[in-house]
Design a protein around this motif. Structure first.
Motif, mmCIF file in Angstrom:
data_model
loop_
_atom_site.group_PDB
_atom_site.id
_atom_site.type_symbol
_atom_site.label_atom_id
_atom_site.label_comp_id
_atom_site.label_asym_id
_atom_site.label_seq_id
_atom_site.Cartn_x
_atom_site.Cartn_y
_atom_site.Cartn_z
ATOM 1 N N CYS A 580 0.836 -1.204 0.000
ATOM 2 C CA CYS A 580 0.000 0.000 0.000
ATOM 3 C C CYS A 580 0.869 1.252 0.000
ATOM 4 C CB CYS A 580 -0.919 0.007 1.222
ATOM 5 S SG CYS A 580 -2.241 -1.217 1.155
ATOM 6 N N SER A 581 0.286 2.337 -0.467
ATOM 7 C CA SER A 581 0.919 3.645 -0.365
ATOM 8 C C SER A 581 0.448 4.283 0.932
ATOM 9 C CB SER A 581 0.535 4.517 -1.567
ATOM 10 O OG SER A 581 0.984 5.841 -1.392
ATOM 11 N N ILE A 582 1.380 4.416 1.872
ATOM 12 C CA ILE A 582 0.984 4.899 3.200
ATOM 13 C C ILE A 582 1.121 6.408 3.298
ATOM 14 C CG2 ILE A 582 1.616 4.860 5.633
ATOM 15 C CD1 ILE A 582 2.112 1.935 5.418
ATOM 16 N N GLY A 583 2.260 6.939 2.824
ATOM 17 C CA GLY A 583 2.460 8.379 2.893
ATOM 18 C C GLY A 583 2.195 8.915 4.280
ATOM 19 N N GLN A 584 1.369 9.947 4.375
ATOM 20 C CA GLN A 584 0.970 10.521 5.661
ATOM 21 C C GLN A 584 -0.435 10.066 6.047
ATOM 22 O OE1 GLN A 584 3.160 12.325 7.476
ATOM 23 N NE2 GLN A 584 4.623 11.892 5.829
ATOM 24 N N GLY A 585 -0.823 8.931 5.529
ATOM 25 C CA GLY A 585 -2.197 8.474 5.706
ATOM 26 C C GLY A 585 -2.632 8.321 7.138
ATOM 27 N N PHE A 586 -1.694 7.976 8.036
ATOM 28 C CA PHE A 586 -2.064 7.781 9.429
ATOM 29 C C PHE A 586 -1.962 9.058 10.246
ATOM 30 C CE2 PHE A 586 -0.756 3.363 8.350
ATOM 31 C CZ PHE A 586 -1.990 2.778 8.566
ATOM 32 N N GLY A 587 -1.419 10.087 9.636
ATOM 33 C CA GLY A 587 -1.217 11.296 10.425
ATOM 34 C C GLY A 587 -2.157 12.429 10.105
ATOM 35 N N ASN A 588 -2.753 12.394 8.906
ATOM 36 C CA ASN A 588 -3.578 13.520 8.459
ATOM 37 C C ASN A 588 -5.056 13.184 8.379
ATOM 38 O OD1 ASN A 588 -1.249 15.046 8.171
ATOM 39 N ND2 ASN A 588 -0.956 14.427 6.036
ATOM 40 N N GLY A 589 -5.458 12.097 8.985
ATOM 41 C CA GLY A 589 -6.854 11.709 8.927
ATOM 42 C C GLY A 589 -7.738 12.621 9.758
ATOM 43 N N SER A 590 -9.031 12.548 9.465
ATOM 44 C CA SER A 590 -9.987 13.383 10.190
ATOM 45 C C SER A 590 -10.299 12.820 11.569
ATOM 46 C CB SER A 590 -11.278 13.510 9.369
ATOM 47 O OG SER A 590 -11.828 12.224 9.110
ATOM 48 N N ILE A 591 -9.822 11.622 11.839
ATOM 49 C CA ILE A 591 -10.046 11.012 13.141
ATOM 50 C C ILE A 591 -8.771 10.300 13.563
ATOM 51 C CG2 ILE A 591 -10.945 8.881 12.132
ATOM 52 C CD1 ILE A 591 -12.851 8.665 14.509
ATOM 53 N N HIS A 592 -8.477 10.347 14.846
ATOM 54 C CA HIS A 592 -7.265 9.711 15.366
ATOM 55 C C HIS A 592 -7.362 8.203 15.182
ATOM 56 C CE1 HIS A 592 -4.027 8.603 18.112
ATOM 57 N NE2 HIS A 592 -3.631 9.879 18.058
ATOM 58 N N ILE A 593 -6.246 7.575 14.875
ATOM 59 C CA ILE A 593 -6.265 6.139 14.586
ATOM 60 C C ILE A 593 -6.721 5.326 15.788
ATOM 61 C CG2 ILE A 593 -3.826 5.784 15.201
ATOM 62 C CD1 ILE A 593 -3.701 3.755 12.904
ATOM 63 N N SER A 594 -6.428 5.792 16.984
ATOM 64 C CA SER A 594 -6.861 5.057 18.173
ATOM 65 C C SER A 594 -8.379 5.125 18.360
ATOM 66 C CB SER A 594 -6.157 5.598 19.423
ATOM 67 O OG SER A 594 -6.488 6.956 19.626
ATOM 68 N N GLU A 595 -9.010 6.168 17.786
ATOM 69 C CA GLU A 595 -10.470 6.248 17.811
ATOM 70 C C GLU A 595 -11.085 5.421 16.683
ATOM 71 O OE1 GLU A 595 -12.055 10.276 18.296
ATOM 72 O OE2 GLU A 595 -9.975 10.948 18.581
ATOM 73 N N ALA A 596 -10.382 5.365 15.546
ATOM 74 C CA ALA A 596 -10.900 4.602 14.415
ATOM 75 C C ALA A 596 -10.849 3.102 14.688
ATOM 76 C CB ALA A 596 -10.104 4.932 13.155
ATOM 77 N N PHE A 597 -9.767 2.647 15.313
ATOM 78 C CA PHE A 597 -9.592 1.218 15.588
ATOM 79 C C PHE A 597 -9.269 1.014 17.071
ATOM 80 C CE2 PHE A 597 -7.415 1.997 11.353
ATOM 81 C CZ PHE A 597 -8.572 1.805 10.594
ATOM 82 N N PRO A 598 -10.196 1.252 17.937
ATOM 83 C CA PRO A 598 -9.892 1.249 19.376
ATOM 84 C C PRO A 598 -9.543 -0.129 19.928
ATOM 85 C CG PRO A 598 -12.264 1.439 19.019
ATOM 86 C CD PRO A 598 -11.621 1.573 17.682
ATOM 87 N N ASN A 599 -9.944 -1.183 19.242
ATOM 88 C CA ASN A 599 -9.712 -2.533 19.773
ATOM 89 C C ASN A 599 -8.831 -3.374 18.853
ATOM 90 O OD1 ASN A 599 -11.460 -2.367 22.186
ATOM 91 N ND2 ASN A 599 -13.095 -2.130 20.672
ATOM 92 N N LEU A 600 -8.032 -2.714 18.038
ATOM 93 C CA LEU A 600 -7.157 -3.431 17.117
ATOM 94 C C LEU A 600 -6.117 -4.234 17.893
ATOM 95 C CD1 LEU A 600 -6.891 -3.595 13.986
ATOM 96 C CD2 LEU A 600 -4.958 -2.020 14.202
ATOM 97 N N VAL A 601 -6.002 -5.513 17.522
ATOM 98 C CA VAL A 601 -5.084 -6.418 18.222
ATOM 99 C C VAL A 601 -3.876 -6.757 17.355
ATOM 100 C CG1 VAL A 601 -4.866 -8.751 19.192
ATOM 101 C CG2 VAL A 601 -6.930 -7.409 19.629
ATOM 102 N N GLU A 602 -4.062 -6.767 16.046
ATOM 103 C CA GLU A 602 -2.971 -7.176 15.147
ATOM 104 C C GLU A 602 -2.909 -6.241 13.955
ATOM 105 O OE1 GLU A 602 -1.552 -11.060 12.460
ATOM 106 O OE2 GLU A 602 -3.189 -11.239 13.912
ATOM 107 N N MET A 603 -1.680 -5.817 13.619
ATOM 108 C CA MET A 603 -1.479 -4.948 12.468
ATOM 109 C C MET A 603 -0.265 -5.434 11.682
ATOM 110 S SD MET A 603 -1.268 -0.810 12.277
ATOM 111 C CE MET A 603 -1.519 0.044 10.722
#
Length: 762
Positions: A580-603
């Protein structure tokens, strides 16, 4: 004594020159770089000649000159090893090639001190060696990134029968000066691909074409973009970007003209349509030969060769071997093998017929993705459809392979660490078996099918879909494949029981079907782009309405294109990103990643080329237990906040070749029991306080070639039971073994198999 050593140094120098000259013509992908090195050595030639003719004694102790002689002789051996190493392994020799360059610099320095001549310009030239070596290193990294695209010749099966005569006849036909293309034709399952593979591996063929052989699996839905990319990757050349088919054809012709200056053989395997043949046949060159395998004859394109089915004796021999009956033939009726072979009428895949009932469900799921299936996809599917864990899934795949229902290929034979890492496991299946599985899947009425597979050409949807013939379909798994002409105009489709959705597409921009938001029972979503670049994904916010979604796998998707959508997936447990092309995808989102995936166990993040630094936001996923970042060769740093992942049990950083260090905060990972930094050959040292990782049980540090020593705190790793390393890093542990009584040092050797890569292009 010094004069004698000078003669020995000169002898080693000439041998080194000869080695470079030979290797330059052997390794096509490094030909320009090796030519540059040879040019540098050529500039040294008059200096060496003058030194030997004058027999001048050089300043410096004899032992120093002797060491210099030994270094040059070792350089000859090093070049020999480099020439035989696999593409994945060449980076191992980068440091040693740099040292060879320094030895040459040292020789020039000694000559300069003697005043033989002004060697300043030559010294500058020799310094090019280091630049070339770094270029080679970067090129290898690129090849690592894109290894799944190489046009490698596959391995032949362990047993082949009835192909010796066809092989001789095929060679006579294709070696004819007046023939540029031969179409090897036969019904499915007669052994066309096997014969083409034997053709490539024949000694006479290899002698004629050297390494200039390209094996391209075309398949039923060829993608010209990806085929041309494969060819460029195979030579190590810069891969062009394509805007349209016209551009792709132009680059193809340019490739054929350049590479075809020497005798070249191209295998076009499994061709269904004349479109590809037209593009390859437009150029007429004397050195250029094409072997096509197809169920069709294509009379306009070259001379046909009809492969006959096996005779009874050969078919029976193949059946007994493939069906593994050698030790168990007494347990079945004597006439059963005869009946099966006669029923198959000489088809070389007759060994499958006696097994079509075995592992039926698993076999149908293998039909969901044409040509190659990453094992991780099947693990996700089976986990959600049948509640099967990864261990049982892998066992099922080995069982399929044992029963000749599929081929399970592990790209690294040393990948037996038992760490749940299956990104290097791939499954392939013969097209006849795949068609059989699809046929079985289609026997039930559409509304009652448990699995539903839809192929869309252009915007032509199945009639039953456009007419809305069925109000509800009870399927649990849906696969939709679209081509590059699809415009993302969807009709409504109601699958209230759907648990697994697979979408495979080729367009640069793709919109999720709106009916996705009503799939309330959906547990696994697999999105794969087969385009040349990561695709922009629209409507991703539709997944926000899926309360049971547990697994998402994205392949060649632009993460920034989906990060702008506010989503919150409270049930999501596993997120996998492949190429995937990640770029700044995790930093510039409209919602914090911990709010988007609050129960993520594996990445899992694999082969993401533009990932330079792991985003600090990921460290807020405090429920995370497994974090895997592999083959992301530009990744140079981990955030200091990684110590915040207090529940992390597994951290895998395999083959992140540019990663130079681990942050000190890693000591805070008190629950981490497995750390994998294998093939991170830029890491020079481990954190000083690594001993505070009190739960660490296993450490994989194979091919960490720049590590010179271990921190003294490793003696505090009381739970450490197993260290996987190579012979070089094994030595680093010897001083600590008396204090680590329960530790087991497992030394593994590199054994990488690339012959499977030809199957992974579509």
């Amino acid at each position: 004594m010094a004069v004698v050593i000078i003669g020995a140094i000169a002898s080693a120098f000439w041998t080194l020159c000869d080695s470079i000259k030979q290797v330059k013509d052997q390794i096509l992908m490094f030909k320009p770089q090796l030519a540059d090195i040879k040019s540098t050595l050529d500039s040294l030639t008059p200096l060496i000649k003058e030194m030997t003719e004058c027999e001048k004694e050089l300043d410096g102790p004899d032992d120093e000159l002797e060491n210099l002689r030994m270094e040059m002789e070792e350089g000859v051996e090093l070049i020999r090893k480099c020439s035989k190493a696999s593409r994945f392994k060449k980076y191992k020799y980068v440091n040693r090639l740099v040292e060879l360059g320094k030895s040459l610099q040292r020789l020039l320095g000694i000559l300069k001190l003697q005043g033989i001549r002004d060697v300043k310009k030559a010294l500058v030239s020799v310094r090019k060696i280091e630049n070339v070596v770094h270029g080679i290193e970067g090129n290898c990294v690129i090849q690592n990134n894109q290894s799944h695209r190489w046009c490698a010749v596959p391995e032949t099966p362990r047993l082949t029968v009835g192909l010796d005569v066809p092989l001789r006849e095929l060679k006579m036909k294709l070696f004819n000066d007046g023939v540029s293309m031969v179409v090897l034709t036969a019904p499915g399952g007669c052994g066309k691909t096997t014969l083409a593979t034997k053709f490539c591996q024949d000694e006479e063929v290899k002698d004629k074409f050297k390494s200039n052989v390209f094996f391209v699996t075309v398949s039923k839905k060829p993608n010209l973009y990806l085929i041309v990319q494969e060819l460029y990757h195979r030579t190590g050349a810069q891969v062009p970007d394509f805007q349209n088919d016209v551009t792709a054809v132009s680059w193809l012709h340019q490739f054929l003209k350049q590479t075809g200056q020497n005798p070249m053989l191209v295998i076009l395997d499994d061709v269904w349509d004349k479109f590809i043949l037209e593009k390859f046949d437009e150029l007429k060159m004397s050195n250029y030969k094409i072997l096509v395998t197809s169920r069709s004859t294509f009379p306009r394109f070259g001379s046909p060769y009809h492969l006959e089915c096996l005779n009874y004796e050969d078919a029976m021999a193949l059946f007994h071997h493939s069906a593994s009956l050698e030790d168990r033939s007494s347990y079945i009726p004597e006439d059963l093998p005869r009946k099966i072979v006669e029923r198959c009428r000489g088809i070389s895949t007759c060994n499958y017929s006696c097994r079509k009932i075995a592992l039926r469900a698993a076999n149908r799921d293998l039909a969901e993705k044409n040509q190659r299936i990453p094992a991780t996809i099947l693990i996700d599917i089976w986990a959600e459809l049948y509640g099967i864990d990864h261990i049982e899934s892998i066992a099922n795949l080995f069982e399929l392979a044992f029963r000749s229902l599929a081929d399970l290929v592990v790209t690294r034979k040393d990948n037996r660490d038992g760490d749940d890492y299956y990104s290097e496991h791939f499954v392939t299946q013969h097209d006849m078996l795949r068609e059989l599985a699809i046929q079985q899947m289609c026997q039930d009425p559409i509304e009652h099918r448990e699995r539903l597979k839809i192929d869309i050409c252009g915007n032509i949807l199945p009639t039953w879909w456009t007419e809305q013939k069925y109000q509800f379909i009870k399927g649990r798994l849906l696969s939709i494949f679209t081509d590059g002409e699809f415009s993302s105009e969807w009709h409504n489709l109601q699958l209230p029981e759907l648990e697994v959705l697979i979408l495979n597409f080729q367009t640069k921009n793709y919109a999720l079907p709106e009916f996705v938001e009503k799939m309330y029972k959906l547990k696994a979503l697999i999105l794969t782009s087969d385009g040349s670049l990561p695709a922009e994904l629209n409507n991703f916010q539709l997944v926000d309405s899926l309360p049971n979604l547990k697994r998402i796998r994205l392949e060649r998707i632009s993460i920034p294109s989906i990060s702008r959508y506010p989503i919150q997936l409270k049930s999501l447990k596993k997120l996998s990103l492949f190429m995937c092309s990640i770029g700044q995808g995790f930093g510039n989102g409209s919602i914090h990643i911990s709010e988007a995936f609050p129960n993520l166990v594996e990445m899992n993040i694999d082969y993401c080329n533009d990932l330079v630094e792991l985003p600090a936001q990921l460290c807020d996923l405090i429920q995370l237990k497994k974090l895997s970042v592999t083959n992301s060769h530009k990744l140079s740093a981990l955030p200091e906040e990684i110590g915040n992942l207090s529940n992390l049990e597994l951290l895998r950083l395999r083959s992140c070749t540019n990663l130079s260090e681990l942050p000190a905060s890693i000591r805070n990972l008190k629950k981490l029991n497995f750390l994998d930094i294998s093939d991170c050959f830029s890491i020079k040292e481990l954190p000083e306080d690594i001993g505070e990782m009190c739960s660490l049980e296993r450490l994989n540090m194979r091919q960490c070639s720049r590590l010179n020593e271990l921190p003294s705190s490793v003696v505090d790793l009381e739970q450490l039971k197993e260290v996987t390393c190579d012979e070089e890093t094994q030595i680093l542990w010897e001083p600590f073994l008396p204090s680590l009584k329960n530790i087991h040092i497992k030394v593994v050797k590199e054994d990488i198999n690339l012959n499977w890569l030809h199957k992974l292009h579509c």
